[in-house]
Design a protein around this motif. Structure first.
Motif, PDB file in Angstrom:
ATOM      1  N   ARG A 154     -21.965 -24.804 -13.701  1.00  0.00           N
ATOM      2  CA  ARG A 154     -22.971 -24.913 -14.755  1.00  0.00           C
ATOM      3  C   ARG A 154     -22.287 -25.047 -16.115  1.00  0.00           C
ATOM      4  N   ARG A 155     -23.073 -25.423 -17.125  1.00  0.00           N
ATOM      5  CA  ARG A 155     -22.540 -25.504 -18.488  1.00  0.00           C
ATOM      6  C   ARG A 155     -22.151 -24.121 -18.981  1.00  0.00           C
ATOM      7  N   TRP A 156     -21.419 -24.068 -20.063  1.00  0.00           N
ATOM      8  CA  TRP A 156     -20.946 -22.826 -20.677  1.00  0.00           C
ATOM      9  C   TRP A 156     -20.125 -21.986 -19.701  1.00  0.00           C
ATOM     10  N   GLU A 157     -19.391 -22.698 -18.811  1.00  0.00           N
ATOM     11  CA  GLU A 157     -18.475 -22.050 -17.864  1.00  0.00           C
ATOM     12  C   GLU A 157     -19.183 -21.087 -16.930  1.00  0.00           C
ATOM     13  N   ASN A 158     -20.419 -21.413 -16.564  1.00  0.00           N
ATOM     14  CA  ASN A 158     -21.173 -20.580 -15.635  1.00  0.00           C
ATOM     15  C   ASN A 158     -21.027 -21.082 -14.207  1.00  0.00           C
ATOM     16  N   LEU A 159     -21.202 -20.168 -13.274  1.00  0.00           N
ATOM     17  CA  LEU A 159     -21.214 -20.451 -11.850  1.00  0.00           C
ATOM     18  C   LEU A 159     -22.478 -19.795 -11.314  1.00  0.00           C
ATOM     19  N   VAL A 195     -10.126 -25.518 -16.396  1.00  0.00           N
ATOM     20  CA  VAL A 195     -11.510 -25.154 -16.689  1.00  0.00           C
ATOM     21  C   VAL A 195     -11.871 -24.013 -15.753  1.00  0.00           C
ATOM     22  N   LYS A 196     -12.661 -23.064 -16.265  1.00  0.00           N
ATOM     23  CA  LYS A 196     -13.000 -21.866 -15.501  1.00  0.00           C
ATOM     24  C   LYS A 196     -14.514 -21.688 -15.482  1.00  0.00           C
ATOM     25  N   TYR A 197     -14.997 -21.161 -14.365  1.00  0.00           N
ATOM     26  CA  TYR A 197     -16.417 -20.882 -14.209  1.00  0.00           C
ATOM     27  C   TYR A 197     -16.564 -19.485 -13.608  1.00  0.00           C
ATOM     28  N   LEU A 226      -9.982 -19.254  -6.416  1.00  0.00           N
ATOM     29  CA  LEU A 226     -11.193 -18.455  -6.312  1.00  0.00           C
ATOM     30  C   LEU A 226     -10.814 -16.985  -6.415  1.00  0.00           C
ATOM     31  N   SER A 227     -11.549 -16.231  -7.257  1.00  0.00           N
ATOM     32  CA  SER A 227     -11.202 -14.839  -7.516  1.00  0.00           C
ATOM     33  C   SER A 227     -12.436 -13.952  -7.527  1.00  0.00           C
TER      34      SER A 227
END
Length: 345
Positions: free
Chosen positions: A140-145, A173-175, A209-210
């Motif tokens: 998702r935008r704003w680094e959301n998952l 890039v991170k989510y 993945l964390s």
């Protein structure tokens, strides 16, 4: 530096040159692989592996072998050398099969696995586990998952990676997801299916993945790899949660063209505790200082060109994780999929 060292001392590791001379799948690799010969294994087999970043070969070996078999999946981490951890297990196994001594080992469940998150041993009789549902977790935008897809966003997320001779900086890039409302069990094969464009003809996709605790501490769960030019899939052997790449040829990427990429994330065994979050990171460069490199030094060869990576995530390009969630409650799934909770960090 490792390859340069081998050029000076080729007799130290001559097999490395054989590997470099065979960049695609074919007879060279198949003759050295166990996978084509599962049907020839008739003896009882005890498979032992570790929970590790991107690991999963031992699960595949266990599934492929059709003779009497058992599986032990141990916690991630180095073992002392020479190996002593499993001496008692080895003696019990061989005493049973070679000496006919009843050690009780065959009355135990066939799978004994360590589960991260709760740091507990669990026993299983089947694989994949009964009640497993593969659920899509979207970028998702704003680094959301989130478990709800992006409705409309034409602009991609980007990161620029320079080669090592120009900079030591690693970009990505991170989510990250919202905190789990209660414990969520994730056990089984997983994949990351996403859409991206690059401005060169190739790159390395490195996906991590964390599990992120409320205080910010991260625990690595999986690490997947894919060379962009090796993105071709075998449709007969691939599944949405387990891509199977042919690796039979190199297909250079058309710069700035959006392609679908499917990264095998291995087999997960983790419980995201209530309040914990799921984190995904996409990069294209590894470092020998990464924790997972400390056991066996094997960073992938990086690109020598500055490369811009664009990750797309919208209705047309629904980039997502496929997570094997076991026994999830309907109300929890509804909560995780609720648009009102996306971004509520």
């Amino acid at each position: 530096p490792n390859i340069y060292h081998l050029l000076n001392y080729p007799y130290k590791n001559p097999w490395v040159f054989d590997f470099l001379m065979h960049p695609y799948d074919g007879p060279f690799w198949r003759d050295r692989s166990i996978y084509p010969f599962f049907d020839k294994i008739k003896v009882p087999v005890y498979v032992v592996g570790k929970v590790a970043h991107g690991a999963g070969a031992f699960w595949d070996i266990y599934s492929g072998i059709q003779s009497t078999k058992k599986l032990l999946v141990k916690p991630f981490g180095p073992e002392e050398r020479p190996w002593r951890e499993d001496a008692e297990l080895i003696i019990r196994w061989y005493d049973h099969w070679l000496k006919g001594i009843d050690t009780g080992i065959m009355r135990e469940p066939p799978i004994h696995a360590f589960t991260q998150g709760i740091n507990q041993w669990r026993d299983y009789t089947e694989w994949p586990l009964p009640g497993t549902e593969w659920v899509k977790c979207y970028l998702r935008r704003w680094e959301n998952l989130a478990f709800a897809p992006e409705r409309y966003q034409p602009h991609p997320d980007c990161f620029l990676q320079q080669p090592l001779y120009l900079s030591n900086k690693r970009d990505s890039v991170k989510y990250i997801s919202m905190p789990m409302p209660e414990d969520v069990t994730v056990i089984g094969p997983a994949a990351f299916n996403f859409y991206a464009a690059i401005d060169t003809d190739d790159t390395n996709w490195v996906v991590k993945l964390s599990d992120v605790a409320p205080g910010g501490a991260e625990t690595g769960l999986a690490k997947g790899y894919l060379k962009a030019s090796h993105r071709a899939l075998d449709p007969e052997k691939s599944k949405p949660y387990a891509p199977y790449h042919t690796h039979s040829q190199s297909d250079p990427v058309v710069p700035d063209e959006i392609n679908e990429y499917n990264v095998d994330m291995g087999k997960l065994a983790n419980v995201f505790r209530a309040g914990h979050r799921i984190k995904l990171e996409i990069q294209s460069l590894e470092s020998p200082r990464d924790p997972e490199m400390q056991i066996h030094y094997h960073p992938h060869l990086p690109s020598s060109r500055t490369t811009l990576h664009k990750i797309y995530r919208n209705k047309e390009y629904p980039s997502h994780l496929m997570l094997p969630i076991v026994g999830i409650k309907e109300n929890v799934m509804e909560f995780l999929s609720d648009e009102n909770h996306v971004g509520a960090l």
